[in-house]
Write an enzyme that holds these catalytic residues in place. Structure first.
Site, PDB file in Angstrom:
ATOM      1  NE  ARG A   5      -2.225   0.276  -7.236  1.00  0.00           N
ATOM      2  CZ  ARG A   5      -3.018   1.290  -7.183  1.00  0.00           C
ATOM      3  NH1 ARG A   5      -3.703   1.769  -8.423  1.00  0.00           N
ATOM      4  NH2 ARG A   5      -2.441   1.727  -5.945  1.00  0.00           N
ATOM      5  CE  LYS A  39       0.611   0.980   2.322  1.00  0.00           C
ATOM      6  NZ  LYS A  39      -0.300   1.011   1.088  1.00  0.00           N
ATOM      7  NE  ARG A  90      -2.581   7.453  -5.509  1.00  0.00           N
ATOM      8  CZ  ARG A  90      -2.172   6.442  -4.789  1.00  0.00           C
ATOM      9  NH1 ARG A  90      -1.931   6.525  -3.183  1.00  0.00           N
ATOM     10  NH2 ARG A  90      -2.374   5.215  -5.689  1.00  0.00           N
ATOM     11  NE  ARG A 136       3.091  -3.811  -2.113  1.00  0.00           N
ATOM     12  CZ  ARG A 136       2.342  -2.661  -2.632  1.00  0.00           C
ATOM     13  NH1 ARG A 136       1.447  -2.910  -3.320  1.00  0.00           N
ATOM     14  NH2 ARG A 136       2.867  -1.060  -1.629  1.00  0.00           N
ATOM     15  NE  ARG A 182       1.005   5.685  -8.133  1.00  0.00           N
ATOM     16  CZ  ARG A 182       1.134   5.378  -6.975  1.00  0.00           C
ATOM     17  NH1 ARG A 182       0.875   5.152  -5.415  1.00  0.00           N
ATOM     18  NH2 ARG A 182       0.435   2.928  -6.650  1.00  0.00           N
TER      19      ARG A 182
HETATM   20  P1  ADP Z   1      -0.193   1.047  -3.611  1.00  0.00           P
HETATM   21  O1  ADP Z   1       0.528   0.285  -2.552  1.00  0.00           O
HETATM   22  O2  ADP Z   1      -1.175   2.166  -3.946  1.00  0.00           O
HETATM   23  O3  ADP Z   1       0.077   0.052  -5.594  1.00  0.00           O
HETATM   24  P2  ADP Z   1       3.172   1.972  -4.379  1.00  0.00           P
HETATM   25  O4  ADP Z   1       2.852   3.043  -4.334  1.00  0.00           O
HETATM   26  O5  ADP Z   1       2.999   0.853  -2.702  1.00  0.00           O
HETATM   27  O6  ADP Z   1       0.922   1.879  -4.172  1.00  0.00           O
HETATM   28  O7  ADP Z   1       3.527   0.244  -4.956  1.00  0.00           O
HETATM   29  C1  ADP Z   1       3.212   0.742  -6.303  1.00  0.00           C
HETATM   30  C2  ADP Z   1       3.487  -0.787  -7.639  1.00  0.00           C
HETATM   31  O8  ADP Z   1       5.027  -0.788  -6.976  1.00  0.00           O
HETATM   32  C3  ADP Z   1       2.980  -1.933  -6.395  1.00  0.00           C
HETATM   33  O9  ADP Z   1       1.430  -2.419  -7.396  1.00  0.00           O
HETATM   34  C4  ADP Z   1       3.481  -2.960  -7.229  1.00  0.00           C
HETATM   35  O10 ADP Z   1       3.984  -2.666  -8.697  1.00  0.00           O
HETATM   36  C5  ADP Z   1       5.371  -2.238  -6.854  1.00  0.00           C
HETATM   37  N1  ADP Z   1       5.293  -2.434  -5.609  1.00  0.00           N
HETATM   38  C6  ADP Z   1       5.784  -1.829  -5.133  1.00  0.00           C
HETATM   39  N2  ADP Z   1       6.088  -2.416  -2.885  1.00  0.00           N
HETATM   40  C7  ADP Z   1       6.183  -4.218  -4.310  1.00  0.00           C
HETATM   41  C8  ADP Z   1       6.589  -4.939  -2.870  1.00  0.00           C
HETATM   42  N3  ADP Z   1       7.224  -4.553  -1.452  1.00  0.00           N
HETATM   43  N4  ADP Z   1       7.154  -6.094  -3.975  1.00  0.00           N
HETATM   44  C9  ADP Z   1       5.841  -6.544  -4.999  1.00  0.00           C
HETATM   45  N5  ADP Z   1       5.925  -5.075  -5.327  1.00  0.00           N
HETATM   46  C10 ADP Z   1       5.394  -3.649  -4.744  1.00  0.00           C
END
Ligand code: ADP
Ligand code: ZN
Length: 217
Positions: free
Chosen positions: A173, A17, A130, A93, A162
């Site tokens: 996750r 994404k 990654r 989400r 990360r």
């Molecule tokens: P990934 O989708 O690979 O987990 P992201 O960079 O999109 O990575 O998100 C990293 C973290 O940020 C998530 O695991 C969560 O803790 C938080 N996060 C991101 N977007 C949201 C959201 N829309 N709602 C709640 N937590 C979020």
């Protein structure tokens, strides 16, 4: 589709994404809004918002809605998003977030939801290999590292794994994705304006298909 573009990119962690959204946003001249990037940079800067989010992120848990919703709303109300549009990456989400988004975008709502579809097997492999630049967020992998010693080719920042790309956090996750985020597929599908694009294969071929999908709408 005409401006303002209002696009949501759905997909598992590791579906690609982030890189696809940043290319699409650059092509269309619109904002790329990644809630993960927003939260990580706030955590790095040590703001109140970032401190609230950090523990959740490291464990691989979702940050509570009351932490994230205000930030998303403020960003979407800015003039660039209102005039030109945006692609949202990592938001919504949960069903509650999707409903909140509809309300933020009332009366027009989201114009297109793209579901970037990748098998769990492939995302597991991508996430565990990654590596990410701490300076600019560019993604590398153990198979495609920076030219010099884990130093970012673009900004010279340090490239690391990360905190939430450990095996425990990855499986947490993905479990949260299945439980809370996957139901959004049927929810958006029922509203129409929903397209699935395969996220497996050649990067440029995938971005061409995404762009063609947006153009068709
Ligand atoms: P990934 O989708 O690979 O987990 P992201 O960079 O999109 O990575 O998100 C990293 C973290 O940020 C998530 O695991 C969560 O803790 C938080 N996060 C991101 N977007 C949201 C959201 N829309 N709602 C709640 N937590 C979020
Ligand atoms: Zn960098």
């Amino acid at each position: 589709m005409n401006k303002p573009y209002r696009i949501v990119m759905l997909g598992k962690q590791g579906a690609g994404k982030g890189t696809q959204c940043s290319k699409l946003a650059a092509t269309l001249g619109i904002a790329h809004i990644s809630t993960g990037d927003m939260l990580r940079s706030a955590a790095r800067e040590g703001t109140e918002f970032g401190k609230l989010a950090q523990g959740y992120m490291e464990r691989g848990d979702l940050v509570p809605d009351e932490v994230i919703l205000g930030a998303v709303r403020d960003r979407l109300y800015r003039s660039d998003c209102r005039e030109d549009g945006f692609v949202l990456d990592g938001f919504p989400r949960t069903l509650a977030q999707a409903e909140a988004l509809e309300e933020i975008l009332t009366p027009e709502g989201v114009k297109l939801v793209i579901n970037l579809d990748v098998s769990t097997e492939v995302v597991l492999r991508r996430l565990s290999s990654r590596r990410v630049c701490t300076g600019c967020g560019r993604t590398y992998s153990i198979d495609f590292p920076p030219a010099v010693d884990w130093t970012c080719d673009d900004c010279g920042g340090t490239v690391v794994q990360r905190a939430d790309d450990t095996p425990e956090a990855i499986s947490r996750r993905l479990a949260i994705y299945e439980e809370l985020t996957a139901p959004l597929i049927a929810w958006y599908e029922a509203k129409g304006r929903f397209v699935t694009v395969s996220g497996e294969g050649d990067f440029d071929a995938i971005s061409d298909e995404i762009l063609a999908t947006v153009t068709r709408f």
